[in-house]
Design an enzyme around this catalytic site. Sequence first.
Site, PDB file in Angstrom:
ATOM      1  N   HIS B 120       0.846  -1.206   0.000  1.00 15.26           N
ATOM      2  CA  HIS B 120       0.000   0.000   0.000  1.00 15.26           C
ATOM      3  C   HIS B 120       0.871   1.242   0.000  1.00 15.26           C
ATOM      4  CE1 HIS B 120       0.510  -1.538   4.118  1.00 15.26           C
ATOM      5  NE2 HIS B 120       0.419  -0.307   4.577  1.00 15.26           N
ATOM      6  N   LEU B 121       0.538   2.117  -0.921  1.00 16.05           N
ATOM      7  CA  LEU B 121       1.284   3.367  -1.093  1.00 16.05           C
ATOM      8  C   LEU B 121       0.510   4.483  -0.393  1.00 16.05           C
ATOM      9  CD1 LEU B 121       3.552   5.013  -2.551  1.00 16.05           C
ATOM     10  CD2 LEU B 121       2.009   5.150  -4.544  1.00 16.05           C
TER      11      LEU B 121
END
Lengths: 245, 245
Positions: B120-121
């Site tokens: 997850h960014l």
Amino acid sequence: MSSLTILRSYAQKSNPDSLPSSVLLSHSDTSLTIFDAYPKSIFHFLILPRVKAPWTANELTGLSSVFKCDKARAKELLLSLKDEADSARKTIQDEMQKRYGFKWDIWIGFHAIPSMEHLHLHVISNDLCSPRMKLKKHYNSFHPKLGFFLHLNDVLSWFDAEPSYFETAIQLKKAKYEPLLKEPLSCWRCGRDIANMPTLKSHLQVEWDDEARKEKARVERKRKREEDANRIDTQNTLIGPPTKK
Amino acid sequence: MSSLTILRSYAQKSNPDSLPSSVLLSHSDTSLTIFDAYPKSIFHFLILPRVKAPWTANELTGLSSVFKCDKARAKELLLSLKDEADSARKTIQDEMQKRYGFKWDIWIGFHAIPSMEHLHLHVISNDLCSPRMKLKKHYNSFHPKLGFFLHLNDVLSWFDAEPSYFETAIQLKKAKYEPLLKEPLSCWRCGRDIANMPTLKSHLQVEWDDEARKEKARVERKRKREEDANRIDTQNTLIGPPTKK
DNA sequence: TATTCCGATAGTGAC
DNA sequence: GTCACTATCGGAATGAG
């Protein structure tokens, strides 16, 4: 009055009766018996040596400073504290009987590393049930087998030990005693490890309730036996000669 | 659904629109943009790669597993996440303008050691003001200069670095990154050390309020300049030729 | 090892 | 580095006038 030196301020009073009755239980020429302000058991007193010739306040700071004085004088001091502690013990036992209908053990001893700056001998009932028993260090400081709580009789035995042992013992090295307070919690009665203070407190309550139940049953059996013996005695007195045992 | 794998469960949806609007902001063929459930700033989104050919859920567990795949494919994936992040950034900037009347910076990057099992960014505004910002590790994990927060552009630069550097970097060794979270607190703006989280939170609020004030003043000056220019233009149009600059 | 207040730290359990 | 809950640990202040 700073909390660090409050005991000293009590011990310096020339007239101990000026202390409030909520603080002072009794006093002798050489010592005071006071209520511990934060009792860690149902019964918890402190015996303080009074600041009075030949003792100075500095000499009475703690066990170490007392031992640094003349050995014979130190022993005399401890024996006089023992007398007062025994007297407090009797007071507690009377109260136990009156309030609870049975008696349980009382421990008498010092903390190896006290926080307050005046020698104080703990006289404490062995229930360890009290709202003020909150922290791990509270409990461990009274655990009778851990080593931090120095039973008075053990301390007195140092006087009869090898001089080298005596000299080592009276140093009360922090490095030896401080870590004991962080030891894992364990029940001093059953030896079981206990994860945290809330659990320990419940456990101690159960243990003490259990002792209370057993002791009361024992007292009751004894009372019954004596009642029976008395009835038989009475019958014997009324109707015939005593039966052989 | 376990919190460890909840992101993966989102990323596996064949129809992302079935997600509640409180979770999903938008999606593309290859990624989802969701609201962070515990936003650490006023604006905080997560970009998730979708579990979709040629990618498997296992390959998308985290940065390390992505890098272990074909380097070109890994880069392609990160670039597609970057596209989505840039889009989320624009969404945030519009909201900033609408709600607050000015815009402030947005950071885009990964945590070196994530807790949740799906890449997850983070797309997060740089205020770091949020009720969910509670612990030292929360703050340090977003500190832009500490090293734990890996700015996406920095990660992309690894692809152009020496192969040996690349290989070392992509290991993301715990021993290197874990201790960073326990570093003393320091304001990422002014560099000052700050004793504890409550104090830091107050300080961050002051810093951001300050930026807001300055930015709004700047915006207002600009508006005034344009208004003036417009009035002069209008006057010139009405009463004469434009003045030379 | 005086207490109390505050906050950081550590372990757990969640499903 | 998910959170929330509980408990522990760690420092600092504490009074009195």
